[in-house]
Write a protein that holds these residues in place. Structure first.
Motif, short mmCIF file in Angstrom:
data_model
loop_
_atom_site.label_atom_id
_atom_site.label_comp_id
_atom_site.label_asym_id
_atom_site.label_seq_id
_atom_site.Cartn_x
_atom_site.Cartn_y
_atom_site.Cartn_z
N MET A 1 54.57 44.06 -26.98
CA MET A 1 53.77 44.50 -25.82
C MET A 1 52.63 43.51 -25.54
O MET A 1 52.32 43.24 -24.38
N PHE A 2 52.02 42.99 -26.59
CA PHE A 2 50.91 42.05 -26.41
C PHE A 2 51.38 40.80 -25.67
O PHE A 2 50.68 40.28 -24.78
N GLU A 3 52.57 40.31 -26.01
CA GLU A 3 53.12 39.12 -25.35
C GLU A 3 53.39 39.41 -23.87
O GLU A 3 53.15 38.56 -23.01
N GLU A 4 53.85 40.62 -23.58
CA GLU A 4 54.12 41.00 -22.18
C GLU A 4 52.82 41.04 -21.37
O GLU A 4 52.79 40.60 -20.21
N ILE A 5 51.76 41.56 -21.98
CA ILE A 5 50.46 41.62 -21.30
C ILE A 5 49.92 40.22 -21.03
O ILE A 5 49.37 39.95 -19.96
N LEU A 6 50.10 39.32 -22.00
CA LEU A 6 49.67 37.93 -21.80
C LEU A 6 50.40 37.29 -20.63
O LEU A 6 49.80 36.58 -19.82
N LYS A 7 51.69 37.56 -20.50
CA LYS A 7 52.47 37.04 -19.37
C LYS A 7 51.98 37.64 -18.06
O LYS A 7 51.92 36.95 -17.03
N ALA A 8 51.63 38.93 -18.09
CA ALA A 8 51.12 39.59 -16.89
C ALA A 8 49.77 39.00 -16.47
O ALA A 8 49.51 38.80 -15.28
N VAL A 9 48.92 38.72 -17.46
CA VAL A 9 47.61 38.10 -17.19
C VAL A 9 47.80 36.73 -16.55
O VAL A 9 47.14 36.39 -15.56
N ALA A 10 48.72 35.94 -17.11
CA ALA A 10 49.00 34.61 -16.56
C ALA A 10 49.52 34.71 -15.13
O ALA A 10 49.12 33.94 -14.24
N CYS A 11 50.37 35.69 -14.88
CA CYS A 11 50.93 35.91 -13.54
C CYS A 11 49.82 36.29 -12.55
O CYS A 11 49.78 35.79 -11.42
N GLY A 12 48.91 37.16 -12.99
CA GLY A 12 47.80 37.58 -12.13
C GLY A 12 46.88 36.44 -11.76
O GLY A 12 46.43 36.32 -10.62
N ILE A 13 46.61 35.56 -12.73
CA ILE A 13 45.75 34.39 -12.47
C ILE A 13 46.42 33.45 -11.48
O ILE A 13 45.77 32.95 -10.54
N ILE A 14 47.72 33.22 -11.66
CA ILE A 14 48.46 32.33 -10.75
C ILE A 14 48.43 32.88 -9.33
O ILE A 14 48.19 32.15 -8.36
N LEU A 15 48.68 34.19 -9.19
CA LEU A 15 48.67 34.80 -7.86
C LEU A 15 47.29 34.71 -7.21
O LEU A 15 47.17 34.47 -6.01
N ALA A 16 46.25 34.92 -8.00
CA ALA A 16 44.88 34.88 -7.48
C ALA A 16 44.48 33.48 -7.03
O ALA A 16 43.65 33.31 -6.14
N LEU A 17 45.06 32.46 -7.67
CA LEU A 17 44.71 31.08 -7.35
C LEU A 17 45.66 30.45 -6.34
O LEU A 17 45.53 29.28 -6.00
N THR A 18 46.65 31.24 -5.89
CA THR A 18 47.58 30.74 -4.88
C THR A 18 46.84 30.47 -3.57
O THR A 18 46.09 31.32 -3.08
N ILE A 19 47.06 29.28 -3.02
CA ILE A 19 46.37 28.89 -1.79
C ILE A 19 47.07 29.52 -0.58
O ILE A 19 48.23 29.26 -0.31
N GLY A 20 46.35 30.39 0.11
CA GLY A 20 46.89 31.04 1.30
C GLY A 20 45.76 31.53 2.18
O GLY A 20 44.58 31.26 1.89
N PRO A 21 46.07 32.26 3.25
CA PRO A 21 45.01 32.72 4.17
C PRO A 21 43.94 33.55 3.47
O PRO A 21 42.75 33.37 3.71
N VAL A 22 44.37 34.46 2.59
CA VAL A 22 43.42 35.34 1.91
C VAL A 22 42.46 34.54 1.03
O VAL A 22 41.26 34.85 0.96
N PHE A 23 42.96 33.52 0.35
CA PHE A 23 42.14 32.68 -0.53
C PHE A 23 40.96 32.10 0.24
O PHE A 23 39.80 32.21 -0.20
N PHE A 24 41.23 31.51 1.39
CA PHE A 24 40.18 30.84 2.16
C PHE A 24 39.20 31.84 2.78
O PHE A 24 37.98 31.59 2.80
N VAL A 25 39.72 32.96 3.30
CA VAL A 25 38.83 33.94 3.92
C VAL A 25 37.95 34.61 2.87
O VAL A 25 36.77 34.90 3.13
N LEU A 26 38.49 34.84 1.67
CA LEU A 26 37.70 35.42 0.60
C LEU A 26 36.51 34.52 0.23
O LEU A 26 35.38 35.00 0.09
N ILE A 27 36.78 33.23 0.09
CA ILE A 27 35.71 32.28 -0.24
C ILE A 27 34.68 32.24 0.89
O ILE A 27 33.47 32.28 0.64
#
Length: 226
Positions: free
Chosen positions: A1-27
């Motif tokens: 389970m711990f390994e799965e959570i680590l993968k989910a955390v990595a996925c969340g960070i990648i999605l949050a740092l994805t460059i798109g319309p929301v990224f620029f408007v948020l900043i």
């Protein structure tokens, strides 16, 4: 389970740092309107993400495959983003000219409900986000074996996404002291143009899906060689 959570955390960070319309408007929202305004906008974005997750989670595989590969959705969503960016650019330009002409100070409006709706709408009209969450659900199903594994995985992704966005908001807010009215309006115009061109890119991708696929393959091959 711990390994799965680590993968989910990595996925969340990648999605949050994805460059798109929301990224620029948020900043831009964080820099010009502050932390709470940016948080309201971001909560609207995440609410749209939750709706996409529910649609993807409870739809049949056939429907998901049809929606994911339908170029008409890209064209429709891209057109909406293009119109949004164009209207935002024109309104910003007119507002700046009016303020300069009348020698008035810049008043930054902070309607939190309106910002929430803006975040929701900007994310919801980008149907490519649905494809991203479909892929995330497929990933969750492949890496977890526990009964509630997919729910835990997706919840962790969303929480990590929010935490990363909060960090972006906090860092962007540090730039506020360096802004002049002209810089504020220039930033708004640049963000509007970025959204406009992203929308245009989605429309082109929708009209020429095979051509875009070839371009992506060439980019991947070039990256591998380098």
């Amino acid at each position: 389970m711990f390994e799965e959570i680590l993968k989910a955390v990595a996925c969340g960070i990648i999605l949050a740092l994805t460059i798109g319309p929301v990224f620029f408007v948020l900043i831009e929202t964080s820099v010009t309107k502050g932390f709470r305004a940016a948080l309201s906008f971001d909560l609207g974005v995440i609410f749209a993400d939750i709706l996409f997750i529910l649609v993807a989670f409870f739809s049949t595989t056939k429907i998901l495959e049809k929606v994911k590969d339908d170029p008409n959705l890209l064209i429709f969503g891209g057109a909406l983003l293009f119109i949004y960016g164009l209207i935002s650019f024109v309104k910003t330009s007119k507002s700046f000219r009016k303020i300069i002409r009348e020698h008035r100070s810049v008043t930054i409006k902070k309607n939190y409900f309106e910002l929430f709706f803006k975040g929701f709408l900007l994310n919801f009209i980008n149907f490519g986000v649905l494809g991203v969450w479909i892929a995330t659900i497929v990933l969750a199903e492949s890496v977890t074996s526990s009964p509630n594994g997919v729910v835990i995985f997706l919840s962790t992704v969303l929480l990590t996404y929010l935490a990363t966005d909060l960090l972006k908001i906090f860092l962007a807010k540090k730039l506020k002291s360096k802004l002049t009215p002209r810089r504020v309006f220039n930033m708004k115009k640049i963000v509007s143009l970025i959204i406009l061109f992203i929308g245009l890119g989605l429309v082109v991708q929708g009209f020429f899906p095979s051509g875009m696929a070839k371009v992506q393959k060439k980019i991947e091959k070039t990256t591998q060689y380098n």
